[in-house]
Motif scaffolding. Structure first.
Motif, PDB file in Angstrom:
ATOM      1  N   VAL A 201     -43.229  24.419  47.755  1.00 11.75           N
ATOM      2  CA  VAL A 201     -41.911  23.908  48.102  1.00 11.75           C
ATOM      3  C   VAL A 201     -40.810  24.737  47.445  1.00 11.75           C
ATOM      4  O   VAL A 201     -39.750  24.959  48.030  1.00 11.75           O
ATOM      5  N   THR A 202     -41.048  25.221  46.222  1.00 15.45           N
ATOM      6  CA  THR A 202     -40.050  26.075  45.580  1.00 15.45           C
ATOM      7  C   THR A 202     -39.957  27.427  46.276  1.00 15.45           C
ATOM      8  O   THR A 202     -38.877  28.008  46.393  1.00 15.45           O
ATOM      9  N   ALA A 203     -41.090  27.908  46.774  1.00 14.50           N
ATOM     10  CA  ALA A 203     -41.123  29.218  47.422  1.00 14.50           C
ATOM     11  C   ALA A 203     -40.559  29.195  48.830  1.00 14.50           C
ATOM     12  O   ALA A 203     -40.002  30.196  49.295  1.00 14.50           O
ATOM     13  N   TYR A 204     -40.664  28.052  49.526  1.00 17.63           N
ATOM     14  CA  TYR A 204     -40.298  28.030  50.943  1.00 17.63           C
ATOM     15  C   TYR A 204     -39.329  26.922  51.329  1.00 17.63           C
ATOM     16  O   TYR A 204     -38.664  27.019  52.354  1.00 17.63           O
ATOM     17  N   GLY A 205     -39.243  25.854  50.527  1.00 18.66           N
ATOM     18  CA  GLY A 205     -38.348  24.762  50.851  1.00 18.66           C
ATOM     19  C   GLY A 205     -39.045  23.659  51.618  1.00 18.66           C
ATOM     20  O   GLY A 205     -40.156  23.810  52.115  1.00 18.66           O
ATOM     21  N   ARG A 206     -38.352  22.535  51.704  1.00 21.13           N
ATOM     22  CA  ARG A 206     -38.883  21.342  52.371  1.00 21.13           C
ATOM     23  C   ARG A 206     -38.115  21.079  53.657  1.00 21.13           C
ATOM     24  O   ARG A 206     -36.883  21.121  53.679  1.00 21.13           O
TER      25      ARG A 206
ATOM     26  N   TRP B  93     -41.123  29.935  61.542  1.00 14.60           N
ATOM     27  CA  TRP B  93     -39.686  29.982  61.292  1.00 14.60           C
ATOM     28  C   TRP B  93     -39.288  31.275  60.570  1.00 14.60           C
ATOM     29  O   TRP B  93     -40.108  31.902  59.901  1.00 14.60           O
ATOM     30  N   PRO B  94     -38.000  31.672  60.683  1.00 15.90           N
ATOM     31  CA  PRO B  94     -37.494  32.866  59.984  1.00 15.90           C
ATOM     32  C   PRO B  94     -37.145  32.533  58.533  1.00 15.90           C
ATOM     33  O   PRO B  94     -36.032  32.094  58.230  1.00 15.90           O
ATOM     34  N   HIS B  95     -38.076  32.773  57.658  1.00 20.96           N
ATOM     35  CA  HIS B  95     -37.894  32.460  56.243  1.00 20.96           C
ATOM     36  C   HIS B  95     -36.702  33.209  55.652  1.00 20.96           C
ATOM     37  O   HIS B  95     -35.934  32.663  54.858  1.00 20.96           O
ATOM     38  N   TYR B  96     -36.512  34.457  56.037  1.00 15.55           N
ATOM     39  CA  TYR B  96     -35.447  35.280  55.471  1.00 15.55           C
ATOM     40  C   TYR B  96     -34.065  34.708  55.721  1.00 15.55           C
ATOM     41  O   TYR B  96     -33.135  34.920  54.937  1.00 15.55           O
TER      42      TYR B  96
END
Length: 619
Positions: free
Chosen positions: A341-346, A420-423
């Motif tokens: 969750v810290t690396a990618y979000g919720r 999804w586009p993480h960037y």
């Protein structure tokens, strides 16, 4: 009294919603100590500049916050749908829910149509205040400052009128601050409004400079918006020229080399750099034409940041995903041994991209926008629930969509499973325990879009070689394979906009604008059809494009609550809120075809007269 009314009663057309004919007369009477006089408030240039700060804030809240209005622009288009399948309320069945008297401004229902109407006219009011009193201050540093301020106000007004005319079609035109309550608005023809905005933007293009305070209007932003207005009017040579003013002006350039906070991180690339919050407003970022500024504790910041990950990521960390062994699969709690969750979000999937957006447009394996580390597939996540460790052999291994028997391992394939586009969507969120998108500056206009707008203008003119060259300028930066002139059509341009501008552009507005141009020109679309303005709400390119690429709308897909994804051709335009129509007791605000109240329409106004109002051509 007259001056007080200007401040307390007139708030654009939202005033018509708030104060109907049932208002008592004493409500309009001024109270002692509450007088508002422009002679005092706007006696200095700083006073007028302050009205434009309100326009800047109005622009920021479109893209920031939970259920941000940009969600509505994204999911009511060809590139995405609502993923909120956990409740029956969200506007998924558009045929049923989007009505003039429906709930048109509800964050949880992801329907912010009413917000666009209300806030659009509110921003117009702010801009009109500066325009109306532009010559009141006596302390301008120069004539140039006066004209810069006026040009900036013209920009904000044109920005909102451009968006409103693509969202609602013919609408009331207000060009000055009324001197009292007004209940006699009439709709003005869309093209008349846009021609006036073109005139204003051409003035602004001359006087608004580049550089200066971040978040303020720039010459590049003015020319970019002018390009959109020129396109909407079918003035393709003018659109090419205004876009060229930006592209060849010497101030702006596509960012093709590493820059900013992550420049020494060899695992990243220029696409990552371009969308980092720390980099967007850097002086070295020559691609940013217009920004909204969003920092922790900034004045007027009530959005709590972008909430971009909450809005647009899958609900990957819930109890609906299981391992092939049948155990709960993922945890979105920070501090776990495998802290995803810290690396990618919720996320909660307010925006759910369609298959075309996720997969079909990504056939080029070299495109940095889809490269590992920038783009996330569900299989990039791993089974990380702490309860699995030592008990389930799949702990720490990549997620699977199906087990060996072909059984789907998630209980909601719409909400819980997509790419999804993480960037673009990842924004660090230090103020929340479970991060869902913190504060970040955000692009309003970026040079990459200017290239794609000019490519579109070349397409309309039939110059496919020049269109391909502009598309390839964007593709080359992403290290994607160049296209040929023979490959250029509107679908090609829209696909490139999806790759470059997902969750950044107001997709619904832009697709409606393109549908208008097909109807205006009669040009044959890639589907072999031609369109006309006479039947615009019954047969249009907007609807046909959505039907061609969406695997949801009108395909029989239903949510877990049994709600079907539906859309009709008349959704090319949104309904005018019924409150605005009913409160306007001395005039007629027209309703769009397909919605209740259309039968009461009168011909829209078609001319602008000297006092700044519109009138019918026959008057």
């Amino acid at each position: 009294m007259k001056q007080l009314l200007k401040k307390t009663i007139y708030i654009g057309l939202s005033g018509l919603i708030l104060c109907s004919t049932s208002c008592k007369r004493e409500f309009l009477e001024p109270k002692p100590l509450s007088f508002y006089t422009p002679e005092e408030t706007f006696s200095s240039a700083d006073g007028l500049w302050a009205t434009l700060v309100a326009c800047e804030r109005n622009m920021r809240i479109e893209t920031h916050g939970d259920g941000a209005p940009i969600v509505t622009e994204t999911i009511y288009s060809d590139i995405a749908v609502s993923g909120s399948t956990d409740k029956p309320g969200p506007a998924i069945d558009l045929n049923l829910v989007i009505t003039p008297d429906g709930n048109l401004d509800n964050i949880e229902f992801e329907n912010r149509i009413g917000w666009y109407w209300r806030e659009g006219y509110r921003a117009i009011r702010y801009a009109n205040t500066a325009i109306t009193y532009i010559d009141l201050p006596q302390d301008y540093a120069s004539e140039e400052e006066r004209n810069q301020l006026l040009g900036s106000a013209y920009f904000y007004r044109a920005y909102r009128y451009y968006r409103l005319t693509q969202q609602f079609g013919d609408i009331p035109l207000i060009l000055e601050e009324p001197q009292g309550p007004k209940l006699d608005f009439y709709s003005t023809k869309r093209e008349v409004i846009l021609r006036k905005m073109k005139e204003d933007l051409e003035f602004a293009q001359e006087w608004v400079p580049d550089g200066g305070v971040k978040g303020r209007v720039t010459k590049g932003a003015v020319s970019h918006l002018l390009t959109k207005v020129n396109l909407a009017l079918g003035l393709f040579d003018d659109a090419i020229q205004s876009a060229t003013n930006v592209i060849n002006g010497g101030t702006y350039a596509l960012m093709t080399e590493r820059f900013g906070a992550y420049v020494n991180d060899a695992t990243r690339n220029v696409i990552w750099d371009l969308h980092r919050p720390e980099n967007k407003s850097l002086a070295s970022n020559r691609e940013a034409l217009m920004l909204v500024i969003d920092r922790i504790n900034i004045d007027g910041n009530v959005s709590g940041g972008t909430r971009s990950m909450r809005n647009a990521l899958p609900n990957w960390g819930n109890t609906g995903n299981v391992t092939p062994a049948g155990n709960r699969a993922t945890s979105d709690q920070p501090g776990a041994e495998i802290d995803q969750v810290t690396a990618y979000g919720r996320g909660i999937a307010r925006v759910r991209p369609v298959w075309h957006t996720q997969k079909e447009i990504w056939t080029d394996g070299t495109d940095l926008r889809h490269a590992p580390g920038n783009w996330m597939d569900m299989e990039d996540l791993v089974y990380n629930a702490p309860s699995l460790k030592g008990k389930d052999p799949y702990y720490g291994k990549p997620l699977q969509y199906r087990n060996d028997r072909g059984t789907i391992l998630t209980n909601d394939t719409i909400r819980n499973w997509f790419s999804w586009p993480h960037y673009k969507l990842y924004v660090e969120d230090p103020q929340r325990v479970t991060p869902d998108g913190g504060n970040s500056d955000w692009y309003v206009f970026r040079l990459a879009e200017t290239y794609l707008l000019r490519a579109e203008a070349y397409f309309w003119k039939g110059d496919l070689a020049s269109a391909a060259a502009d598309i390839n300028a964007v593709r080359n930066r992403a290290q994607a394979t160049p296209i040929t002139a023979a490959e250029v059509n509107m679908a090609t341009i829209l696909d490139e906009r999806t790759r470059e501008l997902y969750y950044e552009e107001p997709r619904k507005s832009e697709l409606t604008r393109i549908a208008y141009i097909f109807a205006l020109t009669g040009k044959v679309a890639e589907n072999g059809k031609t369109y006309s303005l006479e039947t615009f709400s019954r047969d249009n390119y907007f609807y046909d494009r959505v039907m061609a690429v969406s695997d949801f709308y009108n395909k029989g897909v239903r949510t877990n609550f049994g709600v079907p994804y539906t859309m009709s051709p008349y959704h090319v335009l949104w309904p005018v809120p019924i409150g605005a129509i009913n409160s306007n007791t001395q005039g007629v605000i027209n309703q769009n075809e397909g919605y209740s109240g259309f039968e009461n329409n009168v011909p829209p106004l078609t001319e602008i007269i000297e006092d700044g109002h519109a009138r019918a051509a026959a008057e």
